[in-house]
Motif scaffolding. Structure first.
Motif, PDB file in Angstrom:
ATOM      1  N   LEU A  34       0.796  -1.233   0.106  1.00 38.40           N
ATOM      2  CA  LEU A  34       0.213  -0.065   0.010  1.00 38.40           C
ATOM      3  C   LEU A  34       0.941   1.401   0.020  1.00 38.40           C
ATOM      4  CD1 LEU A  34      -3.311   0.448   1.950  1.00 38.40           C
ATOM      5  CD2 LEU A  34      -1.383   2.131   2.181  1.00 38.40           C
ATOM      6  N   ASN A  35       0.500   2.020  -0.859  1.00 39.95           N
ATOM      7  CA  ASN A  35       1.227   3.505  -0.723  1.00 39.95           C
ATOM      8  C   ASN A  35       0.104   4.617  -0.709  1.00 39.95           C
ATOM      9  OD1 ASN A  35       4.085   3.358  -1.861  1.00 39.95           O
ATOM     10  ND2 ASN A  35       3.242   1.876  -3.156  1.00 39.95           N
ATOM     11  N   CYS A  36       0.521   5.512   0.055  1.00 44.18           N
ATOM     12  CA  CYS A  36      -0.769   6.697   0.572  1.00 44.18           C
ATOM     13  C   CYS A  36      -0.397   7.859   0.219  1.00 44.18           C
ATOM     14  CB  CYS A  36      -1.285   6.232   2.056  1.00 44.18           C
ATOM     15  SG  CYS A  36      -2.524   7.440   2.452  1.00 44.18           S
ATOM     16  N   ALA A  37      -1.062   8.618  -0.404  1.00 45.07           N
ATOM     17  CA  ALA A  37      -0.716   9.943  -0.625  1.00 45.07           C
ATOM     18  C   ALA A  37      -1.286  11.003   0.458  1.00 45.07           C
ATOM     19  CB  ALA A  37      -1.190  10.434  -2.054  1.00 45.07           C
ATOM     20  N   ALA A  38      -1.962  10.604   1.465  1.00 45.59           N
ATOM     21  CA  ALA A  38      -2.630  11.487   2.330  1.00 45.59           C
ATOM     22  C   ALA A  38      -1.563  11.738   3.530  1.00 45.59           C
ATOM     23  CB  ALA A  38      -3.622  10.367   3.275  1.00 45.59           C
ATOM     24  N   MET A  39      -0.582  12.414   3.201  1.00 44.18           N
ATOM     25  CA  MET A  39       0.655  12.810   4.212  1.00 44.18           C
ATOM     26  C   MET A  39       0.107  13.404   5.503  1.00 44.18           C
ATOM     27  SD  MET A  39       2.552  11.560   2.238  1.00 44.18           S
ATOM     28  CE  MET A  39       4.322  11.889   2.720  1.00 44.18           C
ATOM     29  N   SER A  40      -1.233  13.964   5.460  1.00 47.09           N
ATOM     30  CA  SER A  40      -1.801  14.686   6.645  1.00 47.09           C
ATOM     31  C   SER A  40      -2.212  13.715   7.804  1.00 47.09           C
ATOM     32  CB  SER A  40      -2.673  15.658   6.252  1.00 47.09           C
ATOM     33  OG  SER A  40      -3.734  15.088   5.616  1.00 47.09           O
ATOM     34  N   CYS A  41      -2.212  12.301   7.246  1.00 47.02           N
ATOM     35  CA  CYS A  41      -2.762  11.378   8.262  1.00 47.02           C
ATOM     36  C   CYS A  41      -1.863  10.938   9.256  1.00 47.02           C
ATOM     37  CB  CYS A  41      -3.264  10.238   7.207  1.00 47.02           C
ATOM     38  SG  CYS A  41      -3.865   8.578   8.555  1.00 47.02           S
ATOM     39  N   VAL A  42      -2.144  10.778  10.400  1.00 45.26           N
ATOM     40  CA  VAL A  42      -1.667  10.265  11.637  1.00 45.26           C
ATOM     41  C   VAL A  42      -0.727   9.065  11.367  1.00 45.26           C
ATOM     42  CG1 VAL A  42      -3.062   9.324  12.914  1.00 45.26           C
ATOM     43  CG2 VAL A  42      -1.386  10.310  14.129  1.00 45.26           C
ATOM     44  N   ASN A  76       0.759   7.894   8.403  1.00 48.21           N
ATOM     45  CA  ASN A  76       1.356   8.145   7.225  1.00 48.21           C
ATOM     46  C   ASN A  76       2.819   8.539   7.685  1.00 48.21           C
ATOM     47  OD1 ASN A  76       2.488   8.933   4.730  1.00 48.21           O
ATOM     48  ND2 ASN A  76       0.490   9.041   3.913  1.00 48.21           N
ATOM     49  N   GLU A  77       3.639   7.548   6.969  1.00 44.49           N
ATOM     50  CA  GLU A  77       5.031   7.582   7.363  1.00 44.49           C
ATOM     51  C   GLU A  77       5.665   7.679   5.961  1.00 44.49           C
ATOM     52  OE1 GLU A  77       6.107   5.718  11.037  1.00 44.49           O
ATOM     53  OE2 GLU A  77       7.925   5.110   9.910  1.00 44.49           O
ATOM     54  N   ALA A  78       5.950   8.736   5.441  1.00 46.30           N
ATOM     55  CA  ALA A  78       6.796   8.674   4.056  1.00 46.30           C
ATOM     56  C   ALA A  78       6.004   8.139   2.919  1.00 46.30           C
ATOM     57  CB  ALA A  78       8.393   8.306   4.350  1.00 46.30           C
ATOM     58  N   GLY A  79       4.847   8.237   2.914  1.00 47.25           N
ATOM     59  CA  GLY A  79       3.865   7.539   1.967  1.00 47.25           C
ATOM     60  C   GLY A  79       3.482   6.218   2.237  1.00 47.25           C
ATOM     61  N   MET A  80       4.017   5.694   3.200  1.00 49.52           N
ATOM     62  CA  MET A  80       3.357   4.362   3.594  1.00 49.52           C
ATOM     63  C   MET A  80       2.681   4.250   5.069  1.00 49.52           C
ATOM     64  SD  MET A  80       7.148   2.496   3.698  1.00 49.52           S
ATOM     65  CE  MET A  80       8.141   3.778   4.281  1.00 49.52           C
ATOM     66  N   CYS A  81       1.875   3.254   5.123  1.00 55.31           N
ATOM     67  CA  CYS A  81       0.735   3.369   6.246  1.00 55.31           C
ATOM     68  C   CYS A  81       1.410   2.474   7.386  1.00 55.31           C
ATOM     69  CB  CYS A  81      -0.660   3.000   5.652  1.00 55.31           C
ATOM     70  SG  CYS A  81      -1.705   2.865   6.955  1.00 55.31           S
ATOM     71  N   GLN A  82       1.361   3.157   8.448  1.00 50.95           N
ATOM     72  CA  GLN A  82       1.954   2.221   9.444  1.00 50.95           C
ATOM     73  C   GLN A  82       0.668   1.937  10.598  1.00 50.95           C
ATOM     74  OE1 GLN A  82       1.311   4.482  12.377  1.00 50.95           O
ATOM     75  NE2 GLN A  82       3.085   5.556  12.885  1.00 50.95           N
ATOM     76  N   ALA A  83      -0.493   1.927  10.026  1.00 45.44           N
ATOM     77  CA  ALA A  83      -1.598   1.331  10.875  1.00 45.44           C
ATOM     78  C   ALA A  83      -1.231  -0.408  10.879  1.00 45.44           C
ATOM     79  CB  ALA A  83      -2.611   1.806  10.357  1.00 45.44           C
ATOM     80  N   GLY A  84      -1.891  -0.720  11.755  1.00 41.29           N
ATOM     81  CA  GLY A  84      -2.037  -2.212  11.884  1.00 41.29           C
ATOM     82  C   GLY A  84      -3.005  -2.711  10.951  1.00 41.29           C
ATOM     83  N   TYR A  85      -4.154  -2.126  10.730  1.00 38.44           N
ATOM     84  CA  TYR A  85      -5.366  -2.297   9.924  1.00 38.44           C
ATOM     85  C   TYR A  85      -5.995  -0.934   9.535  1.00 38.44           C
ATOM     86  CZ  TYR A  85      -7.714  -1.656  14.355  1.00 38.44           C
ATOM     87  OH  TYR A  85      -8.060  -1.114  15.636  1.00 38.44           O
ATOM     88  N   ILE A  86      -6.652  -1.293   8.198  1.00 35.82           N
ATOM     89  CA  ILE A  86      -7.273  -0.058   7.955  1.00 35.82           C
ATOM     90  C   ILE A  86      -8.869  -0.568   7.511  1.00 35.82           C
ATOM     91  CG2 ILE A  86      -5.325   1.479   7.189  1.00 35.82           C
ATOM     92  CD1 ILE A  86      -6.285   0.937   4.378  1.00 35.82           C
ATOM     93  N   LEU A  87      -9.806   0.484   7.563  1.00 40.98           N
ATOM     94  CA  LEU A  87     -10.992   0.020   6.868  1.00 40.98           C
ATOM     95  C   LEU A  87     -11.193   1.013   5.837  1.00 40.98           C
ATOM     96  CD1 LEU A  87     -13.788  -1.399   6.922  1.00 40.98           C
ATOM     97  CD2 LEU A  87     -14.614   0.327   8.441  1.00 40.98           C
ATOM     98  N   ILE A  88     -11.698   0.390   4.306  1.00 42.44           N
ATOM     99  CA  ILE A  88     -12.062   0.947   3.312  1.00 42.44           C
ATOM    100  C   ILE A  88     -13.764   0.895   3.344  1.00 42.44           C
ATOM    101  CG2 ILE A  88     -11.868   1.472   0.843  1.00 42.44           C
ATOM    102  CD1 ILE A  88      -9.291   1.959   2.125  1.00 42.44           C
ATOM    103  N   GLU A  89     -14.323   2.112   3.176  1.00 46.08           N
ATOM    104  CA  GLU A  89     -15.844   2.005   3.519  1.00 46.08           C
ATOM    105  C   GLU A  89     -16.214   2.321   2.010  1.00 46.08           C
ATOM    106  OE1 GLU A  89     -16.768   5.072   6.058  1.00 46.08           O
ATOM    107  OE2 GLU A  89     -16.884   3.748   7.854  1.00 46.08           O
ATOM    108  N   GLY A  90     -17.467   2.232   1.753  1.00 46.54           N
ATOM    109  CA  GLY A  90     -17.867   2.466   0.419  1.00 46.54           C
ATOM    110  C   GLY A  90     -18.856   1.170  -0.016  1.00 46.54           C
ATOM    111  N   LYS A  91     -19.877   0.785   0.729  1.00 51.08           N
ATOM    112  CA  LYS A  91     -20.541  -0.611   0.248  1.00 51.08           C
ATOM    113  C   LYS A  91     -20.958  -0.696  -1.041  1.00 51.08           C
ATOM    114  CE  LYS A  91     -24.554  -1.411   2.484  1.00 51.08           C
ATOM    115  NZ  LYS A  91     -25.415  -1.620   1.537  1.00 51.08           N
ATOM    116  N   ASP A  92     -21.560   0.494  -1.541  1.00 52.51           N
ATOM    117  CA  ASP A  92     -22.264   0.728  -2.785  1.00 52.51           C
ATOM    118  C   ASP A  92     -21.287   1.529  -3.823  1.00 52.51           C
ATOM    119  OD1 ASP A  92     -24.687  -0.497  -1.909  1.00 52.51           O
ATOM    120  OD2 ASP A  92     -25.175   1.397  -0.901  1.00 52.51           O
ATOM    121  N   SER A  93     -20.122   1.483  -3.578  1.00 51.01           N
ATOM    122  CA  SER A  93     -19.110   2.290  -4.497  1.00 51.01           C
ATOM    123  C   SER A  93     -19.184   1.927  -5.729  1.00 51.01           C
ATOM    124  CB  SER A  93     -17.880   2.429  -3.880  1.00 51.01           C
ATOM    125  OG  SER A  93     -17.629   3.122  -2.454  1.00 51.01           O
ATOM    126  N   THR A  94     -19.199   2.619  -6.793  1.00 48.01           N
ATOM    127  CA  THR A  94     -18.917   2.107  -8.160  1.00 48.01           C
ATOM    128  C   THR A  94     -17.771   2.674  -8.767  1.00 48.01           C
ATOM    129  OG1 THR A  94     -20.586   3.684  -8.872  1.00 48.01           O
ATOM    130  CG2 THR A  94     -21.495   1.678  -8.661  1.00 48.01           C
TER     131      THR A  94
END
Ligand code: SF4
Ligand code: SF4
Length: 122
Positions: free
Chosen positions: A4-12, A14-32
């Motif tokens: 995973l690469n992440c451009a959300a540099m303002s996220c707590v 985010n570490e140099a474009g990587m995500c240091q969370a143990g787990y994440i949740l992507i929402e959008g059950k009906d996303s198309t």
């Protein structure tokens, strides 16, 4: 494992474009489309969120990353995903080899999965 690469540099998390969370949740059950998805684990980098982030940090991944070059992403979160219409979604887990998370520059709270591809079966 999904890289995973992440451009959300303002996220707590985010570490140099990587995500240091143990787990994440992507929402959008009906996303198309991508813009209907959302990384609900995004938290602005404020002190209170830095404290909260301690309970959702991938410490093993951080250590592995320390011993790797920055162009080799070793620190990846487990991705739980509600976007069931995405081609890469398998029973709520992401099966893509690579995931790119992007952020709307004019709306910092809009953080989405750029890798979303609508499945032909939905
Ligand atoms: S993937 Fe989500 S939780 Fe991880 S750094 Fe990006 S916005 Fe933050
Ligand atoms: S690629 Fe698809 S399944 Fe994987 S996180 Fe993004 S929206 Fe979810």
């Amino acid at each position: 494992m999904t890289i995973l690469n992440c451009a959300a540099m303002s996220c707590v998390h985010n570490e140099a474009g990587m995500c240091q969370a143990g787990y994440i949740l992507i929402e959008g059950k009906d996303s198309t489309i991508t813009t209907e998805t959302k990384c609900s684990s995004y938290k602005p980098n404020k002190f209170i969120n830095q404290v909260k982030a301690l309970v959702n940090t991938n410490y093993v991944g951080e250590v592995k990353q320390l011993f790797s070059s920055m162009d080799k992403v070793k620190m990846n979160p487990q991705i739980n995903c509600q976007a069931s219409k995405c081609f890469f979604n398998s029973s709520g887990k992401c099966e893509s080899r690579n995931v790119a998370i992007s952020i709307d520059k004019s709306n910092q709270s809009k953080v989405m999965c750029e890798t979303f591809v609508k499945s032909n079966n939905t």
